[in-house]
Design a protein around this motif. Structure first.
Motif, PDB file in Angstrom:
ATOM      1  N   GLU A   1      -4.204  14.389  10.574  1.00 43.78           N
ATOM      2  CA  GLU A   1      -3.623  13.190   9.975  1.00 43.78           C
ATOM      3  C   GLU A   1      -4.048  13.043   8.514  1.00 43.78           C
ATOM      4  OE1 GLU A   1      -4.787  13.314  12.992  1.00 43.78           O
ATOM      5  OE2 GLU A   1      -3.232  12.514  14.316  1.00 43.78           O
ATOM      6  N   VAL A   2      -5.327  13.294   8.253  1.00 41.83           N
ATOM      7  CA  VAL A   2      -5.803  13.181   6.877  1.00 41.83           C
ATOM      8  C   VAL A   2      -5.085  14.209   5.998  1.00 41.83           C
ATOM      9  CG1 VAL A   2      -7.814  13.406   5.362  1.00 41.83           C
ATOM     10  CG2 VAL A   2      -8.046  12.241   7.560  1.00 41.83           C
ATOM     11  N   ALA A   3      -4.935  15.417   6.530  1.00 40.17           N
ATOM     12  CA  ALA A   3      -4.210  16.456   5.789  1.00 40.17           C
ATOM     13  C   ALA A   3      -2.772  16.018   5.532  1.00 40.17           C
ATOM     14  CB  ALA A   3      -4.247  17.781   6.556  1.00 40.17           C
ATOM     15  N   ASP A   4      -2.172  15.380   6.514  1.00 39.27           N
ATOM     16  CA  ASP A   4      -0.792  14.913   6.341  1.00 39.27           C
ATOM     17  C   ASP A   4      -0.673  13.856   5.245  1.00 39.27           C
ATOM     18  OD1 ASP A   4       0.114  16.609   8.253  1.00 39.27           O
ATOM     19  OD2 ASP A   4       0.394  15.089   9.813  1.00 39.27           O
ATOM     20  N   VAL A   5      -1.651  12.962   5.198  1.00 38.50           N
ATOM     21  CA  VAL A   5      -1.607  11.932   4.156  1.00 38.50           C
ATOM     22  C   VAL A   5      -1.672  12.601   2.782  1.00 38.50           C
ATOM     23  CG1 VAL A   5      -2.780   9.933   3.135  1.00 38.50           C
ATOM     24  CG2 VAL A   5      -2.603  10.124   5.625  1.00 38.50           C
TER      25      VAL A   5
ATOM     26  N   ASN B   1       4.166  -0.037  23.989  1.00 41.29           N
ATOM     27  CA  ASN B   1       3.071   0.843  23.619  1.00 41.29           C
ATOM     28  C   ASN B   1       2.783   0.728  22.126  1.00 41.29           C
ATOM     29  OD1 ASN B   1       4.903   2.562  22.243  1.00 41.29           O
ATOM     30  ND2 ASN B   1       5.465   3.459  24.220  1.00 41.29           N
ATOM     31  N   ARG B   2       1.842   1.543  21.672  1.00 43.49           N
ATOM     32  CA  ARG B   2       1.375   1.402  20.302  1.00 43.49           C
ATOM     33  C   ARG B   2       2.235   2.158  19.291  1.00 43.49           C
ATOM     34  NH1 ARG B   2      -3.954   3.854  19.961  1.00 43.49           N
ATOM     35  NH2 ARG B   2      -3.244   5.158  21.655  1.00 43.49           N
ATOM     36  N   PHE B   3       3.299   2.754  19.755  1.00 39.03           N
ATOM     37  CA  PHE B   3       4.102   3.544  18.828  1.00 39.03           C
ATOM     38  C   PHE B   3       5.147   2.693  18.117  1.00 39.03           C
ATOM     39  CE2 PHE B   3       2.754   6.799  21.925  1.00 39.03           C
ATOM     40  CZ  PHE B   3       1.981   7.536  21.046  1.00 39.03           C
ATOM     41  N   PRO B   4       5.431   3.045  16.867  1.00 43.23           N
ATOM     42  CA  PRO B   4       6.493   2.322  16.161  1.00 43.23           C
ATOM     43  C   PRO B   4       7.847   2.685  16.729  1.00 43.23           C
ATOM     44  CG  PRO B   4       5.648   4.131  14.824  1.00 43.23           C
ATOM     45  CD  PRO B   4       4.829   4.096  16.076  1.00 43.23           C
ATOM     46  N   ARG B   5       8.786   1.762  16.620  1.00 45.44           N
ATOM     47  CA  ARG B   5      10.151   2.060  17.088  1.00 45.44           C
ATOM     48  C   ARG B   5      11.140   1.942  15.949  1.00 45.44           C
ATOM     49  NH1 ARG B   5      10.415   1.814  22.903  1.00 45.44           N
ATOM     50  NH2 ARG B   5       8.365   1.137  23.562  1.00 45.44           N
TER      51      ARG B   5
ATOM     52  N   LEU C   1       0.838  -1.206   0.000  1.00 43.41           N
ATOM     53  CA  LEU C   1       0.000   0.000   0.000  1.00 43.41           C
ATOM     54  C   LEU C   1       0.873   1.256   0.000  1.00 43.41           C
ATOM     55  CD1 LEU C   1      -2.959   0.707   0.051  1.00 43.41           C
ATOM     56  CD2 LEU C   1      -2.922   0.596   2.544  1.00 43.41           C
ATOM     57  N   LEU C   2       1.887   1.254   0.853  1.00 39.32           N
ATOM     58  CA  LEU C   2       2.791   2.414   0.928  1.00 39.32           C
ATOM     59  C   LEU C   2       3.542   2.596  -0.387  1.00 39.32           C
ATOM     60  CD1 LEU C   2       4.135   1.946   4.557  1.00 39.32           C
ATOM     61  CD2 LEU C   2       2.861   3.925   3.718  1.00 39.32           C
ATOM     62  N   GLN C   3       3.883   1.488  -0.996  1.00 43.94           N
ATOM     63  CA  GLN C   3       4.580   1.533  -2.287  1.00 43.94           C
ATOM     64  C   GLN C   3       3.694   2.212  -3.337  1.00 43.94           C
ATOM     65  OE1 GLN C   3       7.652   0.852  -2.876  1.00 43.94           O
ATOM     66  NE2 GLN C   3       7.482   1.295  -5.079  1.00 43.94           N
ATOM     67  N   GLN C   4       2.440   1.764  -3.420  1.00 46.34           N
ATOM     68  CA  GLN C   4       1.509   2.366  -4.387  1.00 46.34           C
ATOM     69  C   GLN C   4       1.271   3.845  -4.071  1.00 46.34           C
ATOM     70  OE1 GLN C   4      -1.907  -0.119  -3.855  1.00 46.34           O
ATOM     71  NE2 GLN C   4      -0.873  -1.917  -4.698  1.00 46.34           N
ATOM     72  N   PHE C   5       1.201   4.130  -2.798  1.00 50.31           N
ATOM     73  CA  PHE C   5       1.005   5.517  -2.358  1.00 50.31           C
ATOM     74  C   PHE C   5       2.144   6.397  -2.860  1.00 50.31           C
ATOM     75  CE2 PHE C   5       1.714   8.778   0.985  1.00 50.31           C
ATOM     76  CZ  PHE C   5       0.507   9.447   0.904  1.00 50.31           C
ATOM     77  N   ARG C   6       3.358   5.912  -2.690  1.00 49.73           N
ATOM     78  CA  ARG C   6       4.522   6.692  -3.124  1.00 49.73           C
ATOM     79  C   ARG C   6       4.565   6.862  -4.631  1.00 49.73           C
ATOM     80  NH1 ARG C   6       7.310   3.631   0.807  1.00 49.73           N
ATOM     81  NH2 ARG C   6       7.270   4.826   2.736  1.00 49.73           N
TER      82      ARG C   6
ATOM     83  N   GLN D   1       1.613   3.715  12.698  1.00 48.33           N
ATOM     84  CA  GLN D   1       2.671   3.228  11.827  1.00 48.33           C
ATOM     85  C   GLN D   1       2.615   3.915  10.466  1.00 48.33           C
ATOM     86  OE1 GLN D   1       2.410  -1.031  11.893  1.00 48.33           O
ATOM     87  NE2 GLN D   1       4.331  -1.184  10.730  1.00 48.33           N
ATOM     88  N   VAL D   2       1.396   4.060   9.943  1.00 48.19           N
ATOM     89  CA  VAL D   2       1.218   4.749   8.665  1.00 48.19           C
ATOM     90  C   VAL D   2       1.777   6.163   8.765  1.00 48.19           C
ATOM     91  CG1 VAL D   2      -0.493   5.780   7.115  1.00 48.19           C
ATOM     92  CG2 VAL D   2      -0.799   3.424   7.912  1.00 48.19           C
ATOM     93  N   MET D   3       1.361   6.876   9.788  1.00 49.41           N
ATOM     94  CA  MET D   3       1.802   8.260   9.938  1.00 49.41           C
ATOM     95  C   MET D   3       3.316   8.329  10.073  1.00 49.41           C
ATOM     96  SD  MET D   3      -0.943   9.793   9.535  1.00 49.41           S
ATOM     97  CE  MET D   3      -0.161  11.390   9.625  1.00 49.41           C
ATOM     98  N   ASP D   4       3.856   7.396  10.823  1.00 53.04           N
ATOM     99  CA  ASP D   4       5.299   7.362  11.035  1.00 53.04           C
ATOM    100  C   ASP D   4       6.044   7.154   9.715  1.00 53.04           C
ATOM    101  OD1 ASP D   4       7.632   7.014  12.949  1.00 53.04           O
ATOM    102  OD2 ASP D   4       7.729   5.127  11.834  1.00 53.04           O
ATOM    103  N   ARG D   5       5.496   6.254   8.883  1.00 55.99           N
ATOM    104  CA  ARG D   5       6.184   5.912   7.639  1.00 55.99           C
ATOM    105  C   ARG D   5       6.115   7.026   6.599  1.00 55.99           C
ATOM    106  NH1 ARG D   5       7.153   0.675   6.428  1.00 55.99           N
ATOM    107  NH2 ARG D   5       8.199   1.594   4.645  1.00 55.99           N
ATOM    108  N   ILE D   6       5.026   7.804   6.627  1.00 58.50           N
ATOM    109  CA  ILE D   6       4.904   8.831   5.591  1.00 58.50           C
ATOM    110  C   ILE D   6       5.420  10.197   6.056  1.00 58.50           C
ATOM    111  CG2 ILE D   6       2.884   7.679   4.590  1.00 58.50           C
ATOM    112  CD1 ILE D   6       1.181   9.956   5.727  1.00 58.50           C
ATOM    113  N   PHE D   7       5.768  10.277   7.323  1.00 54.53           N
ATOM    114  CA  PHE D   7       6.028  11.602   7.900  1.00 54.53           C
ATOM    115  C   PHE D   7       7.132  12.388   7.184  1.00 54.53           C
ATOM    116  CE2 PHE D   7       7.146  14.873  10.965  1.00 54.53           C
ATOM    117  CZ  PHE D   7       5.873  15.349  11.241  1.00 54.53           C
ATOM    118  N   ALA D   8       8.121  11.678   6.691  1.00 54.31           N
ATOM    119  CA  ALA D   8       9.229  12.363   6.017  1.00 54.31           C
ATOM    120  C   ALA D   8       8.761  13.130   4.782  1.00 54.31           C
ATOM    121  CB  ALA D   8      10.312  11.348   5.638  1.00 54.31           C
ATOM    122  N   ASP D   9       7.641  12.715   4.211  1.00 54.19           N
ATOM    123  CA  ASP D   9       7.140  13.383   3.003  1.00 54.19           C
ATOM    124  C   ASP D   9       6.101  14.449   3.306  1.00 54.19           C
ATOM    125  OD1 ASP D   9       8.710  11.850   1.274  1.00 54.19           O
ATOM    126  OD2 ASP D   9       7.276  10.192   1.364  1.00 54.19           O
TER     127      ASP D   9
END
Ligand SMILES: Nc1nc2c(ncn2[C@@H]2O[C@H](COP(=O)(O)OP(=O)(O)O)[C@@H](O)[C@H]2O)c(=O)[nH]1
Ligand SMILES: [Mg+2]
Length: 331
Positions: free
Chosen positions: A132-136, A327-331, A8-13, A36-44
């Motif tokens: 979050e939606v705005a960030d996506v 916790n629920r945060f990615p590491r 999904l992230l690949q297609q998104f990119r 996790q989604v937010m964490d992975r896309i945050f750089a963009d």
């Protein structure tokens, strides 16, 4: 059920609009993977210009958003994201069908992403996950994000904290000017739009607003008061121009940097607070301790203050437990 994220992230990119829509749903539903989604896309995230459009119902906000979108798509190569928060519908996407149909007129649909969010009870307020939606959409490549929300109560403060530029749309009737001053719209507007200027009283309202603007603290930016007839596509170029000037000012005055830093600070604090609260109150042993403690308060053997202190002590001890510490945060 967990969605496999990597494809999904690949297609998104690669720019897939469907992938963006799926990610937004994950984030909105607070699925397990939302963080996790937010964490992975945050750089963009971080290139989109975020414009809030607020004002009373029926002022013409959606019409204006539609016109602005058309204009950006036809005169620039930007992707445009539109987030409309609907205070009336408890369902995402329900009552804004009209908007969707209007958006259908936009030439290059591949460059427009329209999403309506329910405001989940907080009347007129932004949805919980607007940021979050705005960030996506930002990470998807939208250079321009338009956030429409009805301006009643708390929502205008919400939008001012989430948008870089806030446009307040008013109409020359029913004492909108006075309402605006009461509701605190005067303080948050970076640009005023008097829409339905085909009606009587537009110039008078504009003048009232200009006069009352003198009472605002001097920030270095004086909000322009513009007249539009959004339905007839009149005055839109002037709005685009004012938005650009405000953006330039935000950058040259360093206001944008300060705004972003404040927003980030609030965001991290909110994440930590939410996590602490969720974990504290979902812990069965803490909960039963609370129940028993309440009886003790009734029986006169403890007080709310002593109970609170022992709950915090117990929570601290629980945190030593490695399982609890996860916790629920990615590491
Ligand atoms: N007379 C007039 N009507 C307009 C103008 N712009 C929008 N409208 C109409 O006002 C109504 C409400 O518009 P809408 O964009 O849905 O308002 P919103 O509730 O603020 O989003 C619609 O029927 C529009 O066609 C305008 O410039 N003049
Ligand atoms: Mg609307």
């Amino acid at each position: 059920l967990a969605t496999p994220l990597e494809p999904l992230l690949q297609q998104f990119r690669e720019g897939s609009k469907r992938a963006a829509a799926r990610l937004i749903s994950l984030v909105e539903d607070q699925a397990e993977q939302a963080h996790q989604v937010m964490d992975r896309i945050f750089a963009d995230v971080g290139t989109a210009r975020r414009i809030g459009i607020t004002g009373p119902p029926g002022a013409g906000k959606s019409t204006l958003v539609d016109r602005l979108t058309e204009r950006y798509v036809t005169t620039t190569d930007l992707k445009v994201g539109v987030i409309a928060v609907d205070p009336t519908s408890p369902f995402t996407g329900g009552a804004l069908l009209g908007d969707r149909i209007r958006m259908g007129r936009v030439v290059d649909e591949d460059r427009v992403f329209f999403r309506s969010l329910a405001s989940r009870g907080s009347l007129g307020g932004l949805s919980l996950h607007t940021t979050e939606v705005a960030d996506v959409l930002d990470a998807w490549g939208c250079g321009m994000l338009l956030l429409e929300t009805v301006g009643v109560g708390q929502s205008e403060l919400d939008i001012a904290s989430k948008a870089q530029t806030t446009v307040v749309v008013l109409v020359p009737e029913s004492g909108d000017g006075i309402q605006a001053m009461k509701a605190g719209l005067m303080e948050i507007a970076d640009v005023f739009v008097i829409n339905k200027a085909d009606r009587d009283g537009a110039d008078k309202l504009a003048e009232e607003i200009r006069v009352s603007l003198h009472m605002r603290a001097d920030t270095g930016w004086e909000p322009p008061v513009l007249l539009t007839r959004a339905r007839d596509n009149e005055g839109i170029a002037e709005v685009v121009d004012a938005l650009q000037r405000h953006h330039d000012w935000l950058i040259s005055s360093e206001t944008l940097r300060e705004h972003n830093q404040r927003a980030l600070r609030t965001r991290v604090r909110d994440l930590v607070e939410d996590e602490l609260k969720t974990r504290l109150w979902s812990d069965a042993s803490i909960d039963s301790m609370l129940q028993e403690g309440l009886l003790d308060i009734e029986g006169g053997t403890t007080t709310p203050y002593r109970l609170a202190a022992s709950l915090l002590d117990a929570y601290r001890r629980r945190l030593q437990d490695p399982e609890m510490a996860a916790n629920r945060f990615p590491r």
